[in-house]
Scaffold this motif. Structure first.
Motif, PDB file in Angstrom:
ATOM      1  N   LYS A   4       0.824  -1.221   0.000  1.00  0.00           N
ATOM      2  CA  LYS A   4       0.000   0.000   0.000  1.00  0.00           C
ATOM      3  C   LYS A   4       0.851   1.261   0.000  1.00  0.00           C
ATOM      4  N   THR A   5       2.047   1.162   0.588  1.00  0.00           N
ATOM      5  CA  THR A   5       2.862   2.347   0.849  1.00  0.00           C
ATOM      6  C   THR A   5       4.093   2.473  -0.028  1.00  0.00           C
ATOM      7  N   LEU A   6       4.745   1.359  -0.289  1.00  0.00           N
ATOM      8  CA  LEU A   6       6.060   1.390  -0.927  1.00  0.00           C
ATOM      9  C   LEU A   6       6.015   1.053  -2.413  1.00  0.00           C
ATOM     10  N   GLN A   7       6.959   1.607  -3.156  1.00  0.00           N
ATOM     11  CA  GLN A   7       7.151   1.285  -4.556  1.00  0.00           C
ATOM     12  C   GLN A   7       8.330   0.319  -4.695  1.00  0.00           C
ATOM     13  N   ASP A   8       8.331  -0.476  -5.757  1.00  0.00           N
ATOM     14  CA  ASP A   8       9.400  -1.455  -5.953  1.00  0.00           C
ATOM     15  C   ASP A   8      10.787  -0.818  -5.957  1.00  0.00           C
ATOM     16  N   THR A   9      10.882   0.386  -6.494  1.00  0.00           N
ATOM     17  CA  THR A   9      12.197   1.030  -6.646  1.00  0.00           C
ATOM     18  C   THR A   9      12.661   1.763  -5.399  1.00  0.00           C
ATOM     19  N   ASP A  10      11.807   1.877  -4.381  1.00  0.00           N
ATOM     20  CA  ASP A  10      12.225   2.521  -3.134  1.00  0.00           C
ATOM     21  C   ASP A  10      13.403   1.764  -2.529  1.00  0.00           C
ATOM     22  N   VAL A  11      14.371   2.500  -1.996  1.00  0.00           N
ATOM     23  CA  VAL A  11      15.559   1.890  -1.389  1.00  0.00           C
ATOM     24  C   VAL A  11      15.452   1.978   0.129  1.00  0.00           C
ATOM     25  N   VAL A  12      15.752   0.872   0.790  1.00  0.00           N
ATOM     26  CA  VAL A  12      15.653   0.796   2.245  1.00  0.00           C
ATOM     27  C   VAL A  12      17.054   0.674   2.835  1.00  0.00           C
ATOM     28  N   SER A  13      17.397   1.588   3.744  1.00  0.00           N
ATOM     29  CA  SER A  13      18.630   1.482   4.519  1.00  0.00           C
ATOM     30  C   SER A  13      18.279   0.785   5.831  1.00  0.00           C
ATOM     31  N   VAL A  14      18.767  -0.422   6.017  1.00  0.00           N
ATOM     32  CA  VAL A  14      18.308  -1.235   7.141  1.00  0.00           C
ATOM     33  C   VAL A  14      19.090  -0.924   8.398  1.00  0.00           C
ATOM     34  N   GLY A  15      18.468  -1.190   9.537  1.00  0.00           N
ATOM     35  CA  GLY A  15      19.090  -0.966  10.829  1.00  0.00           C
ATOM     36  C   GLY A  15      19.195  -2.250  11.622  1.00  0.00           C
ATOM     37  N   THR A  16      19.215  -2.133  12.937  1.00  0.00           N
ATOM     38  CA  THR A  16      19.419  -3.296  13.798  1.00  0.00           C
ATOM     39  C   THR A  16      18.208  -4.237  13.814  1.00  0.00           C
ATOM     40  N   GLU A  17      17.094  -3.795  13.224  1.00  0.00           N
ATOM     41  CA  GLU A  17      15.921  -4.670  13.182  1.00  0.00           C
ATOM     42  C   GLU A  17      16.187  -5.957  12.408  1.00  0.00           C
ATOM     43  N   VAL A  18      17.227  -5.957  11.548  1.00  0.00           N
ATOM     44  CA  VAL A  18      17.503  -7.145  10.734  1.00  0.00           C
ATOM     45  C   VAL A  18      18.301  -8.192  11.511  1.00  0.00           C
ATOM     46  N   ASN A  19      18.719  -7.867  12.732  1.00  0.00           N
ATOM     47  CA  ASN A  19      19.402  -8.854  13.582  1.00  0.00           C
ATOM     48  C   ASN A  19      18.330  -9.722  14.241  1.00  0.00           C
ATOM     49  N   ILE A  20      17.926 -10.774  13.543  1.00  0.00           N
ATOM     50  CA  ILE A  20      16.795 -11.580  13.972  1.00  0.00           C
ATOM     51  C   ILE A  20      17.062 -13.051  13.674  1.00  0.00           C
ATOM     52  N   GLU A  21      16.451 -13.915  14.432  1.00  0.00           N
ATOM     53  CA  GLU A  21      16.646 -15.352  14.245  1.00  0.00           C
ATOM     54  C   GLU A  21      15.779 -15.886  13.110  1.00  0.00           C
ATOM     55  N   GLY A  22      15.978 -17.151  12.815  1.00  0.00           N
ATOM     56  CA  GLY A  22      15.170 -17.800  11.797  1.00  0.00           C
ATOM     57  C   GLY A  22      15.720 -17.597  10.402  1.00  0.00           C
ATOM     58  N   SER A  23      14.876 -17.810   9.409  1.00  0.00           N
ATOM     59  CA  SER A  23      15.275 -17.696   8.005  1.00  0.00           C
ATOM     60  C   SER A  23      15.707 -16.267   7.695  1.00  0.00           C
ATOM     61  N   GLN A  24      16.887 -16.125   7.078  1.00  0.00           N
ATOM     62  CA  GLN A  24      17.441 -14.796   6.827  1.00  0.00           C
ATOM     63  C   GLN A  24      17.973 -14.669   5.406  1.00  0.00           C
ATOM     64  N   LEU A  25      17.867 -13.454   4.893  1.00  0.00           N
ATOM     65  CA  LEU A  25      18.513 -13.108   3.630  1.00  0.00           C
ATOM     66  C   LEU A  25      20.002 -12.893   3.856  1.00  0.00           C
ATOM     67  N   GLY A  26      20.352 -12.357   5.015  1.00  0.00           N
ATOM     68  CA  GLY A  26      21.749 -12.088   5.339  1.00  0.00           C
ATOM     69  C   GLY A  26      22.069 -10.611   5.412  1.00  0.00           C
TER      70      GLY A  26
END
Length: 327
Positions: free
Chosen positions: A105-127
């Motif tokens: 609803k909010t984001l476009q495919d071309t939007d770029v995301v700068s990730v933070g510490t939220e990506v430090n999570i268990e389970g299946s990961q992209l890396g």
């Protein structure tokens, strides 16, 4: 004698039709598709239980009697069969169906995301690591092909600023779909005692997902190469196969979403389309999701074919002989 013979002759077409309908019913409810590749199911037969038309398969035929499922005709929204469909359960990564709907609803495919510490999570990961930059399209692809939890978290924080704030948006969106027995606390489905849904509620989310062409293209990808840049601008990439093993193995399967945690068991939302119709199955709490899904879908197709043939028979008795998969 001639009069008696004429009476028998006049009733003969009716008797033949009754016999044919009986044979049709038998073949319709006992049809099983060919053995599925890669050993997903072997030697399984569907046993009909005619006591309840919405639960023709005995729960003893499935991997556990404690699971929940609902099988729907997406074209008519008719519930074809269900069991424990209103039981609140952990949804695991099937949660990500709702995550993508909110994100789209909010984001476009071309939007770029700068990730933070939220990506430090268990389970299946992209890396992903804090400081990495990745497009929304790549995040959504990772979400549905590899079921990446870090991709889900990155999308959530990009949209709402925090996981709790995004969960609130998830709940608001689910409410607009008529979900009354669900509560979402995160975008990835990792275990949380306050995270739950039902097979019925999840079917409403999945039905909405089917309408989204952008997201549907992703769930049916058998594999994907995902690219992004690390904090120093160096290119990174990963190649992943879809977590849904029915893709390419069960005829007509067009994906949707897997999910597995200790609390949730094995979960699978499946959408299958064929020339004779469509089926949507939500399965939660299974101990063998592929085996159970195949059994339920096979019976759903048999039931659909029987109904279609009977409708055709009402219009043209000769159509029964021409019905595919019957004789």
């Amino acid at each position: 004698m001639r009069h008696s013979t004429n009476r028998i002759g006049s009733k003969l077409p009716i008797l033949i039709l009754l016999m044919l309908v009986s044979v049709l019913s038998y073949f319709g409810y006992h049809y099983i598709s060919p053995t599925i590749a890669k050993g997903l199911i072997s030697g399984a037969e569907t046993k009909a239980n005619t006591v309840n038309s919405k639960t023709l398969i005995s729960n003893k035929d499935l991997s556990t009697q404690d699971e929940s499922y609902v099988l729907i005709n997406p074209q008519t929204t008719e519930i074809l069969k269900s069991y424990n469909a209103d039981l609140k359960r952990a949804p695991a990564s099937t949660t990500k169906l709702l995550t993508g709907l909110v994100a789209e609803k909010t984001l476009q495919d071309t939007d770029v995301v700068s990730v933070g510490t939220e990506v430090n999570i268990e389970g299946s990961q992209l890396g992903l690591s804090p400081g990495d930059q990745i497009s929304v399209k790549e995040l959504l692809t990772a979400l549905y092909v590899h079921s990446s939890n870090d991709a889900a978290a990155a999308l959530a924080v990009k949209i709402s600023g925090s996981i709790p704030a995004f969960a609130e948006e998830m709940n608001n969106y689910a409410a607009t779909l008529g979900c009354t027995d669900s509560q979402f606390t995160n975008p990835h489905g990792m275990p949380d005692p306050d995270l739950y849904t039902t097979a019925n509620d999840l079917s409403k989310i999945a039905s909405q997902f089917l309408k989204n062409e952008r997201l549907m293209k992703l769930v049916k990808l058998p594999h994907a190469q995902i690219q992004w840049k690390d904090a120093k601008g160096n290119p990174r990439q990963g190649e992943f196969d879809n977590t849904n093993q029915l893709l390419g193995n069960y005829p007509g399967d067009e994906g949707l979403k897997t999910g597995t945690t200790t609390a949730a068991g094995q979960c699978l939302v499946s959408y299958v389309t064929r020339p004779d119709g469509e089926l949507l199955l939500v399965l939660l709490g299974s101990e063998n999701r592929y085996n159970d899904t195949i059994k339920l879908l096979d019976e759903g197709w048999a039931d659909q074919r029987s109904k279609a043939a009977l409708r055709g028979l009402a219009k043209d008795p000769k159509s029964l002989i021409m019905s595919p998969g019957i004789f």
